[in-house]
Design a protein around this motif. Structure first.
Motif, mmCIF file in Angstrom:
data_model
loop_
_atom_site.group_PDB
_atom_site.id
_atom_site.type_symbol
_atom_site.label_atom_id
_atom_site.label_comp_id
_atom_site.label_asym_id
_atom_site.label_seq_id
_atom_site.Cartn_x
_atom_site.Cartn_y
_atom_site.Cartn_z
ATOM 1 N N VAL A 470 1.017 -1.099 -0.118
ATOM 2 C CA VAL A 470 0.015 0.127 -0.023
ATOM 3 C C VAL A 470 1.012 1.206 -0.029
ATOM 4 O O VAL A 470 0.586 2.093 -0.771
ATOM 5 C CB VAL A 470 -0.957 -0.089 1.147
ATOM 6 C CG1 VAL A 470 -1.656 1.267 1.125
ATOM 7 C CG2 VAL A 470 -2.042 -1.145 1.077
ATOM 8 N N ALA A 473 2.615 1.443 -3.431
ATOM 9 C CA ALA A 473 1.633 1.982 -4.233
ATOM 10 C C ALA A 473 1.297 3.338 -4.064
ATOM 11 O O ALA A 473 1.189 4.307 -5.321
ATOM 12 C CB ALA A 473 0.255 1.052 -4.161
ATOM 13 N N SER B 293 -1.938 -3.178 -10.798
ATOM 14 C CA SER B 293 -2.489 -3.640 -9.450
ATOM 15 C C SER B 293 -2.106 -2.836 -8.380
ATOM 16 O O SER B 293 -2.985 -2.649 -7.519
ATOM 17 C CB SER B 293 -1.702 -5.222 -9.103
ATOM 18 O OG SER B 293 -2.101 -5.848 -10.164
ATOM 19 N N ALA B 296 -4.227 0.110 -8.175
ATOM 20 C CA ALA B 296 -5.645 -0.306 -7.902
ATOM 21 C C ALA B 296 -5.791 -0.395 -6.440
ATOM 22 O O ALA B 296 -6.814 -0.153 -5.669
ATOM 23 C CB ALA B 296 -6.321 -1.724 -8.477
ATOM 24 N N LEU B 297 -4.732 -0.920 -5.819
ATOM 25 C CA LEU B 297 -4.478 -1.209 -4.251
ATOM 26 C C LEU B 297 -4.577 0.068 -3.583
ATOM 27 O O LEU B 297 -4.868 0.388 -2.474
ATOM 28 C CB LEU B 297 -3.124 -1.860 -4.270
ATOM 29 C CG LEU B 297 -3.043 -2.539 -2.788
ATOM 30 C CD1 LEU B 297 -4.190 -3.284 -2.466
ATOM 31 C CD2 LEU B 297 -1.800 -3.436 -2.644
ATOM 32 N N GLU B 299 -5.832 3.195 -4.932
ATOM 33 C CA GLU B 299 -6.948 4.017 -5.027
ATOM 34 C C GLU B 299 -7.988 3.882 -3.994
ATOM 35 O O GLU B 299 -8.023 2.761 -3.567
ATOM 36 C CB GLU B 299 -7.361 3.696 -6.484
ATOM 37 C CG GLU B 299 -7.256 4.555 -7.666
ATOM 38 C CD GLU B 299 -7.410 6.184 -7.372
ATOM 39 O OE1 GLU B 299 -8.301 6.362 -6.602
ATOM 40 O OE2 GLU B 299 -6.587 6.851 -7.883
ATOM 41 N N ILE B 305 -10.462 2.185 -9.030
ATOM 42 C CA ILE B 305 -9.915 0.812 -8.678
ATOM 43 C C ILE B 305 -10.043 -0.162 -9.939
ATOM 44 O O ILE B 305 -9.253 -1.078 -10.336
ATOM 45 C CB ILE B 305 -10.729 0.322 -7.529
ATOM 46 C CG1 ILE B 305 -10.062 0.927 -6.322
ATOM 47 C CG2 ILE B 305 -10.118 -1.104 -7.006
ATOM 48 C CD1 ILE B 305 -10.735 0.781 -4.904
ATOM 49 N N SER B 309 -7.429 -1.765 -12.606
ATOM 50 C CA SER B 309 -7.415 -3.311 -12.727
ATOM 51 C C SER B 309 -7.480 -3.502 -14.238
ATOM 52 O O SER B 309 -6.728 -4.169 -14.727
ATOM 53 C CB SER B 309 -8.524 -3.860 -12.137
ATOM 54 O OG SER B 309 -9.155 -4.832 -12.998
ATOM 55 N N THR B 425 -3.383 -9.166 -7.781
ATOM 56 C CA THR B 425 -4.683 -9.005 -8.078
ATOM 57 C C THR B 425 -5.624 -9.459 -7.065
ATOM 58 O O THR B 425 -6.754 -8.916 -6.676
ATOM 59 C CB THR B 425 -5.167 -9.921 -9.435
ATOM 60 O OG1 THR B 425 -3.806 -9.615 -10.234
ATOM 61 C CG2 THR B 425 -6.231 -9.555 -9.927
ATOM 62 N N TYR B 428 -6.051 -6.772 -4.342
ATOM 63 C CA TYR B 428 -6.823 -5.433 -4.590
ATOM 64 C C TYR B 428 -8.104 -6.096 -4.649
ATOM 65 O O TYR B 428 -9.303 -5.165 -4.328
ATOM 66 C CB TYR B 428 -6.164 -4.655 -5.482
ATOM 67 C CG TYR B 428 -6.448 -4.957 -6.986
ATOM 68 C CD1 TYR B 428 -7.702 -5.123 -7.688
ATOM 69 C CD2 TYR B 428 -5.541 -5.233 -7.813
ATOM 70 C CE1 TYR B 428 -8.126 -5.534 -9.092
ATOM 71 C CE2 TYR B 428 -5.705 -5.915 -9.193
ATOM 72 C CZ TYR B 428 -6.893 -5.913 -9.693
ATOM 73 O OH TYR B 428 -7.020 -6.130 -11.183
ATOM 74 N N ARG B 431 -9.472 -6.810 -1.230
ATOM 75 C CA ARG B 431 -9.612 -5.310 -0.490
ATOM 76 C C ARG B 431 -10.920 -4.535 -0.907
ATOM 77 O O ARG B 431 -11.665 -3.989 -0.205
ATOM 78 C CB ARG B 431 -8.456 -4.462 -0.807
ATOM 79 C CG ARG B 431 -8.541 -3.009 -0.390
ATOM 80 C CD ARG B 431 -7.399 -2.298 -0.555
ATOM 81 N NE ARG B 431 -7.446 -0.761 -0.221
ATOM 82 C CZ ARG B 431 -7.856 0.363 -0.764
ATOM 83 N NH1 ARG B 431 -8.140 -0.035 -2.104
ATOM 84 N NH2 ARG B 431 -7.812 1.513 -0.577
ATOM 85 N N PHE B 432 -11.293 -4.525 -2.149
ATOM 86 C CA PHE B 432 -12.190 -3.928 -2.917
ATOM 87 C C PHE B 432 -13.612 -4.637 -2.243
ATOM 88 O O PHE B 432 -14.593 -3.695 -1.649
ATOM 89 C CB PHE B 432 -12.371 -4.062 -4.492
ATOM 90 C CG PHE B 432 -13.593 -3.591 -5.044
ATOM 91 C CD1 PHE B 432 -14.096 -2.355 -5.186
ATOM 92 C CD2 PHE B 432 -14.470 -4.796 -5.560
ATOM 93 C CE1 PHE B 432 -15.389 -1.997 -5.793
ATOM 94 C CE2 PHE B 432 -15.642 -4.321 -6.096
ATOM 95 C CZ PHE B 432 -16.286 -3.149 -6.203
#
Lengths: 558, 491
Positions: A470, A473, B293, B296-297, B299, B305, B309, B425, B428, B431-432
């Protein structure tokens, strides 16, 4: 499709009946009692015994997966292992002695999907189907910790377990695809056979992939953490998936890759080293009281390590029986910890002795002086490792990176053997402590291993890794994405200003210039016209076109 | 000319008729405009299905109409096993997006124009897929871009939509121009706009010219695929566009880049000529996979997100194409289809979430599982689908791409990294799912029920995803036959 005969019928029954039972129980709102679960387990065990009696069968179906024929390989050994896992399940339920519903529909369905696909993984003759089955069981095992009431915490547990298991699956996939790329088949037996012809580097990657997958599935060191998490969240019947079925599938995977391990002494040594590291880690960590997890987790690590060493030393000789024995041992520890079965302390210590002794008696031919010595050492380490963990009886496991030194009081030991061992331990520890260098070194090593490897890398490490991702990122967003964005914006601006400049210079100014030029031309034309109109008409010039027309006619006629 | 040859231009003609009707019918209400749009798109889809039967019989359906004979340009369409996969995906996604539009507010004003533009967008993609003439190909290629830009410009969300639309236009157009340069170069050198002729003559071009064309084609089409760092148009365009347009952009239009790479550099030049670019494609694919990825993690905007992806998933496709192996490329083609279905599903779910919560920040959403169970199941299917969980479709395509990586022998390490990178992948996606559906409800005002008009297509797509995963055979066979058209027995 499958031809109809008794073997096929039994396979279909074992695969489909859990799914049907799960679905029907939900539709009919049946109470998921121990009686229902025991009946189901009994039914499946009876069918499996039927399969066992029918002997070996290689079944080629008309089904194809991505162009490869789906096959099943029915061998007595894996069927026996399946039966033993189901018996463990039945005993686990039987010892619950509860008349209340054991699990909700969600978990019951998950459990049944796990049973079906677990069976598929045991009998599949094609590696990709086995992989799919293992992946599905992994997902189901992780889903067992989902508790809607606990909300996000249970989801965090699910994510942790699922991620660790998925890492194992992906490493398994690396090995499968690497071998498949070389052998051109997904048939397990032919794939395993072809490994000997692979280049050494590919062989090494394949064996590492398998080893990682096996360690994760059996909950071996340093991946036993997920079993601990599952134990904390999934209760009773649901825990069977994570605590017993998944390790059994890991055992069986190990059984299938034995020919690869036995290919080179280097691989055997690697597996033995991994096993011994796990074993020593348990002993060192626990010996210095840095224990954080429940005993079941450590027993998982110890039995996994013993199995790895046994496999690498003796190959496939009686290994399935050894695996069955380990499952029983795990069950005893589990029931003891759950206070469902009072197992006397000496049994825990005697079990490895008797068990390993029996193994020696059954397979005397495979023992040399070297292996016999190693075998005795392993048995000793097993007994010692389990003994120091079992001393913590009644104490709650500590979790969360805390360390704790246990006071080793002889009074805590409940039997003679444990007392003796406690005395020995106390004195050995004292002896070790008196040696300033080695003592501090060992304690330091133990702490380092515990903090950095056990806790740091593989427990909090997972969450730290997620945190790192994280952070990375975010850093990426700030530094790269944003700068790229700025770069693009800059390019956009420049392009726009360039376009504006171009528009102004090339389009607008040129157009104005053209307008001026056209205007000038039109004006001069007009003034010229005016001048011409002012002049008198010269009719004599009319002769010129007439003359030209005459010449044209003349030319055409001629 | 047999019945199938007559039917083929119907795929492009029927949407045109639909557009004309919509432009004339100015007073059409949204439902009426939608009916015209859905009927046109549905008919085109039915024709494509009928032609699938013809393909089984003849292997190819060709339609030719002389257009500009002096310049050797004709309106030539070809349907073969490669184009059918992409065509059906585009038509189905557009159809699903049009149906989904009914439950959305978008397009309530100027409905006729809205559905006309959706039809033109779809027409652009269908035409691009079917075109056998470079001139026709480029016209449809630009039509696709223009229609999507107008849709974002007119019906997009937020004040920045004009800037986003311009950015999308400029960047993707840069890619288009690179493609155009290649097309003109080939046209000048070969003396015909017929792509079939190019297939025969392109390999006689000088090696330097071939290398230049391959490079420009790959970069040009990579812009459309949104491969890192050419992806910069995608997150904004996907976020600002109305949800049905986002669905088409992500699920269908991105695949045009893949089709372009297969249709031009791969079909025109030999594998030896492409080989020097293979490892760079694999590296670019890997970077895109991991980078997408990670983004996306990081965001918090749920739409972004899913948008990021796409960058990641396109990375897999480019990696598969870069392997230059049968399985790698088969996997890439299958991934296009599976990604289209999963992405359509996830954007549909996101659309419903935004509709229910009026919120896009993931931190402000939570606990939806208790209230919207069907939506939760659909989202779980989508999250597991994108994670490559068997038996959902993406698993099939992903493992073929990875297998292609090992088959290629280019780099085992790159393949292992790509395979292990796929774990991101899962992170995220979970997580979503976890943040949106579990925990406590954070939104103050929540609608009682998810709108049926939105939920029904979402459930249908979820079911289709499961079905496609369980029955991958036909798709696998189409991809195989499609690659045989390009490479013959070379792979």
């Amino acid at each position: 499709m499958l031809r109809f005969n008794l073997v096929n019928l039994l396979i279909l029954t074992i695969f489909i009946s859990p799914l049907i039972i799960g679905l029907l129980s939900y539709l009919m709102k049946a109470r998921i009692t121990s009686r229902l679960l025991l009946s189901e387990a009994g039914f499946l065990i009876a069918n499996l015994f039927g399969l066992l009696l029918l002997g070996e069968h290689e079944i080629t179906t008309a089904l194809r997966f991505m162009g490869e024929v789906v096959t099943f390989s029915l061998q007595p050994k894996p069927v026996l292992l399946t039966i033993s896992v189901l018996i463990v399940f039945a005993i686990q339920i039987w010892r619950l002695q509860s008349k209340k519903p054991l699990v909700g529909y969600f978990k019951f369905i998950i459990l049944n999907i796990g049973i079906s696909f677990g069976f598929l993984a045991f009998i599949s003759g094609q590696f990709m189907i086995r992989y799919i089955a293992l992946d599905v069981v992994g997902l189901m095992a992780a889903l067992t910790v989902i508790d809607w009431g606990r909300g996000k915490q249970s989801f965090k547990d699910f994510v942790t377990i699922f991620l660790i298991l998925r890492l194992g699956d992906l490493s398994l996939l690396v090995s499968i695809l690497l071998i498949n790329s070389f052998s051109g088949t997904l048939d397990i037996t032919r794939m395993i056979d072809s490994v000997s012809r692979m280049p050494a580097s590919s062989q090494a990657i394949a064996i590492l992939g398998f080893l990682l997958a096996i360690l994760i599935k059996i909950g071996g060191w340093p991946f036993g953490y997920w079993v601990h998490r599952a134990r904390q969240s999934a209760k009773d019947a649901a825990f069977w998936l994570a605590g017993f079925l998944m390790p059994a599938l890991g055992y069986y995977l190990l059984y299938r890759v034995i020919p690869i391990i036995m290919l080179r002494p280097a691989y055997q040594i690697l597996v033995i080293i991994v096993g011994i590291i796990g074993l020593v880690n348990c002993i060192v960590v626990d010996g210095f009281g840095l224990v954080m997890f429940d005993r079941f987790k450590y027993v998982g690590v110890i039995t996994g390590s013993i199995l790895l060493c046994t496999t690498a030393m003796f190959g496939s000789q009686s290994i399935i029986l050894f695996m069955v024995g380990l499952m029983i041992y795990r069950l005893l520890v589990y029931l003891n910890e759950e206070k469902r079965l009072a197992v006397p302390g000496f049994i825990n210590l005697a079990f490895p002795l008797v068990f390993n002794g029996l193994f020696w008696i059954i397979n005397p031919d495979v023992f040399s002086i070297r292996t016999a010595f190693l075998w005795i050492l392993l048995t000793g380490l097993w007994i010692f490792g389990d003994w120091i963990i079992s001393r913590r009886k009644g104490k709650k496991p500590i979790f969360g990176g805390e360390s704790r030194m246990f006071e080793l009081l002889p009074e805590e030991s409940s039997d003679v053997l444990a007392k003796g061992a406690g005395w020995l331990n106390q004195h050995i520890e004292k002896g070790l402590s008196s040696l300033a260098f080695s003592g501090s070194l060992l304690v330091g090593t133990a702490r380092w291993v515990n903090r950095n490897i056990e806790i740091g890398l593989f427990s909090t490490g997972i969450s730290r890794l997620a945190g790192f991702f994280v952070k990375f990122a975010r850093w990426n967003t700030e530094k790269i994405e944003k700068r790229l964005e700025e770069a693009w914006t800059w390019i956009g601006k420049e392009l726009l200003s360039l376009s504006k400049g171009t528009l102004s210079i090339v389009e607008v100014e040129a157009s104005q210039k053209t307008d001026e030029l056209v205007g000038d031309a039109l004006q001069s034309l007009e003034s010229y016209e005016q001048k011409v109109l002012k002049k008198r008409m010269r009719w004599d010039l009319v002769w010129i076109p007439l003359l030209l027309i005459g010449i044209l006619i003349f030319m055409l006629v001629i | 000319m047999d019945i199938f040859q007559i039917l083929l231009p119907g795929i492009t003609l029927i949407p045109v008729i639909g557009v004309v009707i919509l432009l004339i019918w100015r007073g059409a209400k949204k439902v009426q405009a939608a009916e015209v749009g859905i009927a046109s798109e549905g008919l085109a889809f039915i024709i494509a299905l009928v032609l699938l039967w013809a393909l089984r019989k003849n292997g190819e359906v060709v339609f030719t109409l002389s257009w500009i004979p002096n310049m050797a340009i004709s309106f030539r369409l070809t349907l073969n096993w490669l184009s059918i996969t992409f065509l059906l995906t585009e038509l189905l996604v557009t159809l699903a997006a049009m149906i989904y539009s009914l439950g959305e507010k978008t397009g309530e004003k100027m409905s006729n124009f809205y559905y006309a533009l959706l039809l033109l967008f779809s027409l652009g993609m269908s035409g691009t897929t079917l075109a056998e003439d470079a001139f026709v190909f480029y016209i449809f290629w630009e039509l696709m871009l223009l229609a999507s830009v107008l849709l974002i410009l007119i019906w997009g969300h937020g004040k920045n939509r004009d800037k986003v639309a311009l950015k999308y236009f400029i960047i993707t157009h840069l890619g288009s121009l690179m493609v155009l340069v290649c097309l003109i170069t080939l046209y000048v050198n070969v003396g015909s706009a017929n792509i079939s002729t190019w297939v025969v003559k392109a390999q006689s071009l000088s090696p330097n010219m071939q290398a230049f064309l391959i490079l420009f084609f790959i970069i040009g089409f990579s812009v459309k695929m949104a491969i890192f760092p050419l992806h910069i148009w995608l997150p904004d365009a996907h976020t600002v566009a109305p949800m049905p347009v986002t669905i088409i952009l992500a699920a269908a239009m991105l695949s045009m880049g893949t089709y372009g790479i297969l249709r031009f550099p791969y079909a025109l030049f030999s594998l030896e000529s492409i080989m020097p670019f293979a490892i760079w494609m694999m590296i670019a694919g890997l970077i895109s996979e991991v980078y997408g990825s990670l983004m996306a993690l990081a965001e918090n905007d749920i739409k972004r997100i899913i948008a990021y992806s796409s960058v990641s998933q396109m990375g897999y496709i480019l990696f598969g194409l870069g392997t230059l192996t049968l399985r790698g490329m088969q996997g890439s083609i299958m991934h296009v289809v599976y990604h289209a279905i999963v992405k359509a599903l996830l954007f549909m779910v996101v659309g419903i979430i935004i509709k229910l919560t009026n919120e896009r920040n993931i931190k402000n959403i939570g606990g939806l599982a208790g209230k919207y169970k069907v939506l939760c199941v659909c989202a779980a299917i989508g999250a597991l689908g994108i994670s490559g969980m068997p038996p959902l479709g993406i698993f099939n395509s992903e493992w073929m791409i990875f297998a292609g990586g090992f088959d290629s022998g280019i780099s085992v390490v790159l393949t292992v990294l790509t395979l292990i990178g796929s774990l991101l992948t899962v992170v995220y996606a979970l997580r979503f799912f976890g943040m949106v559906f579990l925990g406590n409800i954070k939104t103050k005002t929540l609608s009682e029920k998810a709108p049926r008009a939105l939920l029904i297509p979402t459930v249908a797509v979820s079911a289709f995803l499961i079905f496609e995963g369980l029955v991958p055979g036909p798709l696998l066979s189409w991809a195989m036959k499609g690659l045989a058209i390009i490479f013959g027995g070379d792979l």
